[in-house]
Design a protein around this motif. Structure first.
Motif, PDB file in Angstrom:
ATOM      1  N   ASP A  60       0.822  -1.211   0.000  1.00  0.00           N
ATOM      2  CA  ASP A  60       0.000   0.000   0.000  1.00  0.00           C
ATOM      3  C   ASP A  60       0.857   1.263   0.000  1.00  0.00           C
ATOM      4  OD1 ASP A  60       1.075  -0.137   2.512  1.00  0.00           O
ATOM      5  OD2 ASP A  60      -0.850  -0.181   3.582  1.00  0.00           O
ATOM      6  N   SER A  61       2.083   1.181  -0.510  1.00  0.00           N
ATOM      7  CA  SER A  61       2.981   2.343  -0.540  1.00  0.00           C
ATOM      8  C   SER A  61       2.550   3.326  -1.612  1.00  0.00           C
ATOM      9  CB  SER A  61       4.419   1.898  -0.816  1.00  0.00           C
ATOM     10  OG  SER A  61       4.898   1.069   0.226  1.00  0.00           O
ATOM     11  N   ALA A  62       2.811   4.596  -1.349  1.00  0.00           N
ATOM     12  CA  ALA A  62       2.532   5.639  -2.339  1.00  0.00           C
ATOM     13  C   ALA A  62       3.657   5.735  -3.365  1.00  0.00           C
ATOM     14  CB  ALA A  62       2.330   6.986  -1.652  1.00  0.00           C
ATOM     15  N   GLN A  63       4.890   5.440  -2.933  1.00  0.00           N
ATOM     16  CA  GLN A  63       6.041   5.446  -3.839  1.00  0.00           C
ATOM     17  C   GLN A  63       6.537   4.010  -3.997  1.00  0.00           C
ATOM     18  OE1 GLN A  63       6.213   7.692  -1.005  1.00  0.00           O
ATOM     19  NE2 GLN A  63       5.192   9.231  -2.280  1.00  0.00           N
ATOM     20  N   ILE A  64       6.545   3.529  -5.223  1.00  0.00           N
ATOM     21  CA  ILE A  64       6.931   2.150  -5.498  1.00  0.00           C
ATOM     22  C   ILE A  64       8.106   2.125  -6.466  1.00  0.00           C
ATOM     23  CG2 ILE A  64       6.217  -0.062  -6.476  1.00  0.00           C
ATOM     24  CD1 ILE A  64       3.371   0.627  -5.696  1.00  0.00           C
ATOM     25  N   THR A  65       9.116   1.342  -6.134  1.00  0.00           N
ATOM     26  CA  THR A  65      10.227   1.083  -7.043  1.00  0.00           C
ATOM     27  C   THR A  65      10.243  -0.397  -7.365  1.00  0.00           C
ATOM     28  OG1 THR A  65      11.582   2.909  -6.190  1.00  0.00           O
ATOM     29  CG2 THR A  65      12.725   1.135  -7.353  1.00  0.00           C
ATOM     30  N   ILE A  66      10.016  -0.731  -8.614  1.00  0.00           N
ATOM     31  CA  ILE A  66      10.095  -2.126  -9.032  1.00  0.00           C
ATOM     32  C   ILE A  66      11.568  -2.457  -9.216  1.00  0.00           C
ATOM     33  CG2 ILE A  66       9.483  -3.789 -10.830  1.00  0.00           C
ATOM     34  CD1 ILE A  66       6.970  -2.175 -11.346  1.00  0.00           C
ATOM     35  N   PRO A  67      12.064  -3.481  -8.538  1.00  0.00           N
ATOM     36  CA  PRO A  67      13.499  -3.765  -8.563  1.00  0.00           C
ATOM     37  C   PRO A  67      13.989  -4.211  -9.938  1.00  0.00           C
ATOM     38  CG  PRO A  67      12.317  -5.547  -7.495  1.00  0.00           C
ATOM     39  CD  PRO A  67      11.308  -4.456  -7.729  1.00  0.00           C
ATOM     40  N   LEU A  92       5.948   5.981  -9.354  1.00  0.00           N
ATOM     41  CA  LEU A  92       6.392   4.655  -9.765  1.00  0.00           C
ATOM     42  C   LEU A  92       7.736   4.754 -10.470  1.00  0.00           C
ATOM     43  CD1 LEU A  92       5.758   1.590 -10.287  1.00  0.00           C
ATOM     44  CD2 LEU A  92       4.694   2.332 -12.438  1.00  0.00           C
ATOM     45  N   THR A  93       8.676   3.901 -10.060  1.00  0.00           N
ATOM     46  CA  THR A  93       9.964   3.798 -10.740  1.00  0.00           C
ATOM     47  C   THR A  93      10.064   2.420 -11.374  1.00  0.00           C
ATOM     48  OG1 THR A  93      11.038   5.296  -9.167  1.00  0.00           O
ATOM     49  CG2 THR A  93      12.469   3.891 -10.501  1.00  0.00           C
ATOM     50  N   LEU A  94      10.261   2.406 -12.689  1.00  0.00           N
ATOM     51  CA  LEU A  94      10.326   1.160 -13.437  1.00  0.00           C
ATOM     52  C   LEU A  94      11.784   0.767 -13.681  1.00  0.00           C
ATOM     53  CD1 LEU A  94       7.596   1.958 -16.125  1.00  0.00           C
ATOM     54  CD2 LEU A  94       7.338   0.457 -14.139  1.00  0.00           C
ATOM     55  N   PRO A  95      12.071  -0.526 -13.733  1.00  0.00           N
ATOM     56  CA  PRO A  95      13.452  -0.962 -13.969  1.00  0.00           C
ATOM     57  C   PRO A  95      13.853  -0.792 -15.435  1.00  0.00           C
ATOM     58  CG  PRO A  95      12.022  -2.866 -13.837  1.00  0.00           C
ATOM     59  CD  PRO A  95      11.159  -1.674 -13.503  1.00  0.00           C
ATOM     60  N   ASN A 111      -4.495   7.678  -8.778  1.00  0.00           N
ATOM     61  CA  ASN A 111      -3.599   8.637  -8.125  1.00  0.00           C
ATOM     62  C   ASN A 111      -2.157   8.549  -8.614  1.00  0.00           C
ATOM     63  OD1 ASN A 111      -5.587   9.770  -6.308  1.00  0.00           O
ATOM     64  ND2 ASN A 111      -5.528   7.817  -5.223  1.00  0.00           N
ATOM     65  N   LEU A 112      -1.901   7.629  -9.523  1.00  0.00           N
ATOM     66  CA  LEU A 112      -0.547   7.485 -10.082  1.00  0.00           C
ATOM     67  C   LEU A 112      -0.264   8.674 -11.006  1.00  0.00           C
ATOM     68  CD1 LEU A 112       2.060   5.960 -10.620  1.00  0.00           C
ATOM     69  CD2 LEU A 112       0.838   4.584 -12.327  1.00  0.00           C
ATOM     70  N   SER A 113       0.640   9.542 -10.582  1.00  0.00           N
ATOM     71  CA  SER A 113       0.868  10.781 -11.327  1.00  0.00           C
ATOM     72  C   SER A 113       2.285  10.926 -11.878  1.00  0.00           C
ATOM     73  CB  SER A 113       0.572  11.998 -10.430  1.00  0.00           C
ATOM     74  OG  SER A 113       1.408  11.987  -9.284  1.00  0.00           O
ATOM     75  N   ARG A 114       3.214  10.113 -11.369  1.00  0.00           N
ATOM     76  CA  ARG A 114       4.602  10.255 -11.811  1.00  0.00           C
ATOM     77  C   ARG A 114       5.206   8.887 -12.096  1.00  0.00           C
ATOM     78  NH1 ARG A 114       9.598  13.267  -8.541  1.00  0.00           N
ATOM     79  NH2 ARG A 114      11.200  12.822 -10.117  1.00  0.00           N
ATOM     80  N   ILE A 115       5.873   8.776 -13.266  1.00  0.00           N
ATOM     81  CA  ILE A 115       6.532   7.525 -13.659  1.00  0.00           C
ATOM     82  C   ILE A 115       7.914   7.865 -14.202  1.00  0.00           C
ATOM     83  CG2 ILE A 115       6.429   5.476 -15.136  1.00  0.00           C
ATOM     84  CD1 ILE A 115       3.409   5.904 -15.316  1.00  0.00           C
ATOM     85  N   LEU A 148       5.548   6.480 -23.220  1.00  0.00           N
ATOM     86  CA  LEU A 148       6.231   5.974 -22.034  1.00  0.00           C
ATOM     87  C   LEU A 148       7.583   5.489 -22.526  1.00  0.00           C
ATOM     88  CD1 LEU A 148       6.260   5.233 -19.018  1.00  0.00           C
ATOM     89  CD2 LEU A 148       5.376   2.968 -19.683  1.00  0.00           C
ATOM     90  N   GLY A 149       8.639   6.255 -22.256  1.00  0.00           N
ATOM     91  CA  GLY A 149       9.913   5.967 -22.896  1.00  0.00           C
ATOM     92  C   GLY A 149       9.749   6.146 -24.388  1.00  0.00           C
ATOM     93  N   GLY A 150      10.068   5.095 -25.150  1.00  0.00           N
ATOM     94  CA  GLY A 150       9.898   5.147 -26.600  1.00  0.00           C
ATOM     95  C   GLY A 150       8.647   4.458 -27.091  1.00  0.00           C
ATOM     96  N   THR A 151       7.742   4.101 -26.177  1.00  0.00           N
ATOM     97  CA  THR A 151       6.534   3.379 -26.554  1.00  0.00           C
ATOM     98  C   THR A 151       5.340   4.314 -26.648  1.00  0.00           C
ATOM     99  OG1 THR A 151       7.336   1.369 -25.482  1.00  0.00           O
ATOM    100  CG2 THR A 151       4.986   1.485 -25.946  1.00  0.00           C
ATOM    101  N   ALA A 152       4.703   4.338 -27.812  1.00  0.00           N
ATOM    102  CA  ALA A 152       3.498   5.145 -28.007  1.00  0.00           C
ATOM    103  C   ALA A 152       2.300   4.392 -27.433  1.00  0.00           C
ATOM    104  CB  ALA A 152       3.288   5.429 -29.488  1.00  0.00           C
ATOM    105  N   LEU A 153       1.654   5.007 -26.447  1.00  0.00           N
ATOM    106  CA  LEU A 153       0.512   4.374 -25.783  1.00  0.00           C
ATOM    107  C   LEU A 153      -0.817   4.827 -26.366  1.00  0.00           C
ATOM    108  CD1 LEU A 153       1.635   4.600 -22.043  1.00  0.00           C
ATOM    109  CD2 LEU A 153       2.087   2.796 -23.704  1.00  0.00           C
ATOM    110  N   GLY A 154      -0.805   5.948 -27.076  1.00  0.00           N
ATOM    111  CA  GLY A 154      -2.049   6.460 -27.628  1.00  0.00           C
ATOM    112  C   GLY A 154      -1.892   7.905 -28.049  1.00  0.00           C
ATOM    113  N   TRP A 155      -3.029   8.565 -28.224  1.00  0.00           N
ATOM    114  CA  TRP A 155      -3.080   9.946 -28.680  1.00  0.00           C
ATOM    115  C   TRP A 155      -4.083  10.702 -27.839  1.00  0.00           C
ATOM    116  CZ3 TRP A 155      -0.410  12.509 -32.586  1.00  0.00           C
ATOM    117  CH2 TRP A 155      -0.874  13.765 -32.920  1.00  0.00           C
ATOM    118  N   LYS A 156      -3.718  11.912 -27.449  1.00  0.00           N
ATOM    119  CA  LYS A 156      -4.673  12.772 -26.736  1.00  0.00           C
ATOM    120  C   LYS A 156      -5.055  13.934 -27.632  1.00  0.00           C
ATOM    121  CE  LYS A 156      -4.511  13.790 -22.466  1.00  0.00           C
ATOM    122  NZ  LYS A 156      -4.123  14.296 -21.127  1.00  0.00           N
ATOM    123  N   GLY A 157      -6.316  14.283 -27.602  1.00  0.00           N
ATOM    124  CA  GLY A 157      -6.802  15.384 -28.415  1.00  0.00           C
ATOM    125  C   GLY A 157      -7.398  14.895 -29.723  1.00  0.00           C
TER     126      GLY A 157
END
Length: 359
Positions: A60-67, A92-95, A111-115, A148-157
């Motif tokens: 239930d942590s607000a800040q998560i680092t995936i190892p 969230l911090t991704l490996p 509530n996930l606002s930062r990656i 997300l990095g170099g991956t296109a997840l979609g389009w806004k607008g």
């Protein structure tokens, strides 16, 4: 105006309900994996051929680092719905070892606002459907491509007329631009995926009924199922000869126009020898198309004419040295007198030695 607001609210309510149902079903589907009982801290996981896949987060942590590693194995994947419906995650911090993220992995983590990535983002990160929709992170992304990095997840607008997957994009998530998520289908007429794009997920443009042309570079080596399903029946796929996209078009019955990716190089006949005449031909290494041809006396850079022993002189030596200093070698003229695959000071010395030898 009131009717429009009600319609918008209703659509959002339906979207959230469908998302919740999808996430819940994926969570249920994930139960057999968790039954393997592999746990470390708040992470449940399974071992794969390539490393570790996170299957569930129970904390239930607000800040998560995936190892980066678990059991001394690289963490390469995040399974479907692994974090879905979690309302406590904020950061969230991704490996950097990550290779793929499954469907709805972070769906409705509102509530996930930062990656960010622990080091650099993976060169190619494969992504399933709707991995970050309905999150605070998604809401704050600017209009246009959502990356997300170099991956296109979609389009806004509003959908563009031509969607360009530019040099920032190396992969495209499942259904990223399908009519399920890009409702302004009537605007999208063409797609262009350049040399940086390597991986296209499944049903990426499905349902875009107005989409009638697409260009996919030969850098694309993976194409998922039904990428153009439900697009215009007259869709024309443009690509290069021998590419994965050309083979894909044949399998899926898509009209295709494949052209040569020209790679022009100089070919010489006979092999140039100092003091002898040779002919250089500029020819495509792939289709053999010829676009230029020159004949020259090897070693004569100033073009004075006459017999070789009179023509190749100090002026030619100076010309070659000047070319090297200015890094401006003449097009098509053979200068690798040393035969070592490069033009440098050794070729200047070889030219001097040749001139001295003819006296």
């Amino acid at each position: 105006m009131k009717s429009t607001k009600l319609q918008t609210g209703f659509r959002r309510w339906v979207s959230l309900v469908m998302a919740a149902v999808l996430a819940a079903s994926l969570l249920c589907m994930g139960q057999p994996v968790v039954a393997q009982g592999l746990t470390q801290g708040d992470f449940q996981y399974q071992l794969t051929d390539d490393g570790v896949e996170i299957t569930r987060y129970t904390g239930d942590s607000a800040q998560i680092t995936i190892p980066e590693t678990l059991e001394e194995q690289p963490v390469v994947g995040i399974g479907p719905a692994a974090f879905a419906l979690n309302q406590t995650i904020e950061e969230l911090t991704l490996p950097s070892t990550l290779e793929y993220i499954g469907d709805s992995a972070f769906l409705l983590c509102e509530n996930l606002s930062r990656i960010e990535f622990s080091q650099s983002a993976p060169q190619v990160l494969q992504a399933g459907e709707s991995i970050l929709r309905n999150t605070a992170w998604w809401e704050v992304q600017p209009e246009g491509l959502v990356l997300l990095g170099g991956t296109a997840l979609g389009w806004k607008g509003k959908a563009p007329i031509t969607l360009v997957l530019d040099g920032r994009v190396t992969a495209v998530a499942d259904q990223a631009f399908s009519s399920n998520y890009l409702p302004s289908a009537s605007n999208l007429l063409r797609v262009e995926a350049g040399d940086s794009v390597q991986w296209l997920g499944s049903r990426v443009f499905a349902g875009q009924s107005s989409l009638n042309s697409a260009f996919l570079s030969d850098s694309v080596t993976h194409l998922g199922e039904g990428i153009f399903s439900g697009c215009s029946p007259d869709l024309l796929l443009e690509t290069y000869l021998g590419s994965a996209a050309e083979a894909y078009a044949q399998i899926w019955g898509i009209r295709c126009e494949a052209v040569c990716r020209h790679d022009y190089r100089w070919y010489y006949n006979p092999q140039p020898v100092l003091g002898q005449v040779s002919t250089g031909t500029l020819r495509c290494a792939n289709c053999q198309e010829e676009i230029d041809q020159i004949t020259f006396l090897t070693g004569d850079l100033t073009g004075e004419g006459g017999a070789p022993d009179e023509n190749i002189d100090l002026l030619d030596v100076m010309a070659l040295a000047q070319y090297l200093v200015n890094e401006n070698l003449p097009e098509g003229i053979y200068l690798d007198y040393q035969g070592d695959g490069c033009v440098d000071v050794l070729d200047v010395m070889t030219l001097i030695q040749y001139r001295l030898s003819v006296f």
